[in-house]
Design an enzyme around this catalytic site. Sequence first.
Site, mmCIF file in Angstrom:
data_model
loop_
_atom_site.group_PDB
_atom_site.id
_atom_site.type_symbol
_atom_site.label_atom_id
_atom_site.label_comp_id
_atom_site.label_asym_id
_atom_site.label_seq_id
_atom_site.Cartn_x
_atom_site.Cartn_y
_atom_site.Cartn_z
ATOM 1 N N ILE A 352 48.131 -17.757 -30.316
ATOM 2 C CA ILE A 352 49.018 -16.585 -30.388
ATOM 3 C C ILE A 352 49.046 -15.576 -29.205
ATOM 4 C CG2 ILE A 352 48.820 -16.178 -32.879
ATOM 5 C CD1 ILE A 352 46.621 -14.024 -31.852
ATOM 6 N N ALA A 373 46.860 -12.786 -39.299
ATOM 7 C CA ALA A 373 45.670 -12.807 -39.665
ATOM 8 C C ALA A 373 44.734 -13.231 -38.620
ATOM 9 C CB ALA A 373 45.390 -13.587 -41.303
ATOM 10 N N LYS A 377 36.643 -12.728 -34.950
ATOM 11 C CA LYS A 377 36.091 -11.641 -35.710
ATOM 12 C C LYS A 377 34.675 -11.612 -35.491
ATOM 13 C CE LYS A 377 35.408 -14.985 -39.603
ATOM 14 N NZ LYS A 377 35.643 -14.918 -41.018
ATOM 15 N N SER A 416 43.393 -5.814 -40.615
ATOM 16 C CA SER A 416 42.274 -5.177 -39.691
ATOM 17 C C SER A 416 41.036 -5.304 -40.554
ATOM 18 C CB SER A 416 42.747 -3.706 -39.336
ATOM 19 O OG SER A 416 41.807 -3.284 -38.456
ATOM 20 N N LYS A 419 35.358 -2.389 -39.355
ATOM 21 C CA LYS A 419 34.938 -2.283 -38.159
ATOM 22 C C LYS A 419 35.377 -1.622 -36.843
ATOM 23 C CE LYS A 419 31.925 -6.554 -38.981
ATOM 24 N NZ LYS A 419 32.127 -6.525 -40.241
#
Length: 634
Positions: A352, A373, A377, A416, A419
């Site tokens: 992306i 998505a 992470k 999102s 965190k």
Amino acid sequence: MKKFVRRYLSVNVLPIWMILAMDVVMIGLSLLLAYALRYDFSSRVLDSATMWRTMGLTMVVSLVFFKMFRTYSSVLRLSSFVDIARIFVALFVSYTAMALACMVAPLVTDIRLAPVNVILMAFIINFALMASSRVIVKMMFETIKAGGSSQTNIFIYGAKEAGVNIAKSLRVSMRERYRLRGFIADEPDLYDKLIMGVRVFPNDENLFDILAQKGVKTIIVSPAKRNELKKEENLDRFLKHNIKLLTAPPLSEWNQRGLESGDIKEIQIEDLLQRDPIQIDIRKVASHLEGKRVMITGAAGSIGSEIMRQVATFNPYKLILVDQAETPLHDIRLELMDKWRNLDAETIVADIANQTRMEAIFEEFRPQYIFHAAAYKHVPMMEDNVSESIQTNVAGTRILADLAVKYKAEKFVMISTDKAVNPTNVMGCSKRICEIYVQSLAKKLQKEGGHVTQFITTRFGNVLGSNGSVIPRFKEQIRRGGPVTVTHPDIIRYFMTIPEACRLVLEAGSMGNGGEIYIFDMGKPVKIVDLAKRMISLSGRTDVKIEFTGLRHGEKLYEELLNVKELTKPTYHEKIMIATVREYDYDEVKDRIQHLIDVSYSYDQMKIVAAMKDLVPEFISKNSCFEALDKKEE
């Protein structure tokens, strides 16, 4: 010849000819007994030509209807109510025909047959003999099998429809593996009743003494009782006594044959998440997705792949699935071929953050609905790879958001994380910067008017069973015999299952008008050490220890879903709220984010994090080398 022997002389099941012979003998015995009862056991009965004539004709007629109704085709030890009903119908038709013959024969011929009352008595006796023979064979077989040492004694928790159906399936298809010793019920009206020959016991403290007496260490939990088991005190009672818990799927998921051995599985920690089931407005979600070109980034990940599965059920015009992980994306392609062969779907390997590549994809497919998505992470990984968190999470999101506007997408739903609230690590801060950019862009578009792409942000906590999450790691550590590693005895997290998180994402996407940040009701936070203890108990192992390893870089003891300065507004869905957050000016944000992306290519981690902290003042590092930057500011 071999086929004949296998079919008619098999030792595994009683041959068909032998079953027929037994049934014919029972017809004869029934008529003899009926005659004897009718004539007070007179010895002249045996000399009666009428009796023998009636018996012969009855056997011929019965064999015709036995063949028609296939009363002999079932395996006796597996006889069921259906088989008994088939026998009743065959005998009823046979003896009705014989009764008519007995009445009509003397009127048209000189042949005399037995009186009709003898035929009626013979029918009753015959049915009793044939039905009881099946029941006796079944009981003898089950008694013999019950003595097998390989059987596991079990109780079934749940004595209503679902529990009884599980018990029936066990006896039919898993009798060699499980031996039913009793039921457990919470309903007082069921206590001490007998179901399928075993007693129903109350779910009280005496239950465990009864389980010990009967040698039961395994319980199969009915799907209807899973919510009862979610109650902390109820579950802990079973785990405290080292009871192994198994479960079966809901009745709606059973095949026509009932349960099979593979359907009975160990209960998973995900099944015991202490939350109420989440419902969404299916019609509203469907109206947004049906017939649309839907793009999902990070489509091979835990969240992206589940969004794909749920969107696929809403009949989209086309799915555009983007991920840079080749092998997981190939697995998604195979799943699509297996389950949604007629669905038009593109699986695209792409990064992306590659603007040229993403522009080409948008130009070719022009997605109308985008679920974003894709992101790095893992907190410790991003703490050590700061530049990648900016170039993928931030720059990648900016590229997608700008292309969504350029190619006039209707909605852009960004995933999102909790965190992002008061971030203490690079990953959380990078996601907060994504939120800031998307929200400020949405507000700018709304002010300008015209075609407006609606930008929606969804925030939620950890999902159970996602790639790299704590649940799969604990399972593997338990499988190896431990130790199970927990970072801190007081660390807590919010948890949600992957399917329910994705359902809420779809719901939030359908309700948003643009610029909202939706947060989900994550329920009660869970202590990770308690989670580990329960998983160890559920595994049935007593030799696995827990080891505390210390907080990792950027990790905090608890996560927040809202900044302390933020408020929430309710929506029509009780599990979804809108966070009212500080709003940023798009032109200012655009320049500062571009500066941050430019700095990321210096690969100077301190310099990059300093720029992040300048953009997000509430970003205070914890358990990290970047704490030095906070001290300088003080």
